[in-house]
Scaffold this motif. Sequence first.
Motif, PDB file in Angstrom:
ATOM      1  N   ASP A   1       0.847  -1.183   0.000  1.00  0.00           N
ATOM      2  CA  ASP A   1       0.000   0.000   0.000  1.00  0.00           C
ATOM      3  C   ASP A   1       0.886   1.239   0.000  1.00  0.00           C
ATOM      4  O   ASP A   1       2.096   1.142   0.157  1.00  0.00           O
TER       5      ASP A   1
ATOM      6  N   SER B   1       1.904   4.750   2.026  1.00  0.00           N
ATOM      7  CA  SER B   1       1.929   5.135   3.439  1.00  0.00           C
ATOM      8  C   SER B   1       0.762   6.078   3.732  1.00  0.00           C
ATOM      9  O   SER B   1       0.100   6.580   2.816  1.00  0.00           O
ATOM     10  N   GLU B   2       0.522   6.341   5.007  1.00  0.00           N
ATOM     11  CA  GLU B   2      -0.624   7.171   5.396  1.00  0.00           C
ATOM     12  C   GLU B   2      -0.613   8.534   4.731  1.00  0.00           C
ATOM     13  O   GLU B   2      -1.650   9.031   4.316  1.00  0.00           O
ATOM     14  N   ASN B   3       0.563   9.152   4.630  1.00  0.00           N
ATOM     15  CA  ASN B   3       0.626  10.469   3.980  1.00  0.00           C
ATOM     16  C   ASN B   3       0.856  10.351   2.473  1.00  0.00           C
ATOM     17  O   ASN B   3       1.039  11.352   1.796  1.00  0.00           O
ATOM     18  N   GLU B   4       0.842   9.116   1.962  1.00  0.00           N
ATOM     19  CA  GLU B   4       0.880   8.809   0.533  1.00  0.00           C
ATOM     20  C   GLU B   4       2.138   9.253  -0.202  1.00  0.00           C
ATOM     21  O   GLU B   4       2.148   9.335  -1.416  1.00  0.00           O
TER      22      GLU B   4
END
Length: 117
Positions: A43, A45-48
């Motif tokens: 995926d 990461s949370e902050n993309e």
Amino acid sequence: MSYEDRTPDNHEGEPQEDLNSHSHLSYDEIKDKKPRREGEFIDKSENEDKYIIKLSEEKIYEVAGIAYFIWAMCDGEKTVGDIIHEISVEGQVEEDQIKGPIVEVLHQLQEAALISI
């Protein structure tokens, strides 16, 4: 390349590998090699801004976008020269300008066992 080893800190008693202790490969040494990626993309990461690649349950890395892009191109069919050529065409830059940085990224991916050359 910046990558973050997200592996849990349970390395008690294991020898620590110094990623900078290995000699770097030159373009001429690896231009005809066909690197193959290891692990699987999980995926963003949370902050993309990073990509998560899992080698095993114990080894999970977050890599920068360019490192992910290069990793994804390592299909075992393309040579290092092919990869550099494709990136130069895509990015509209001279191959000589990107050889060094791409070889460095490949070296770091290999040190992390994310590719085999």
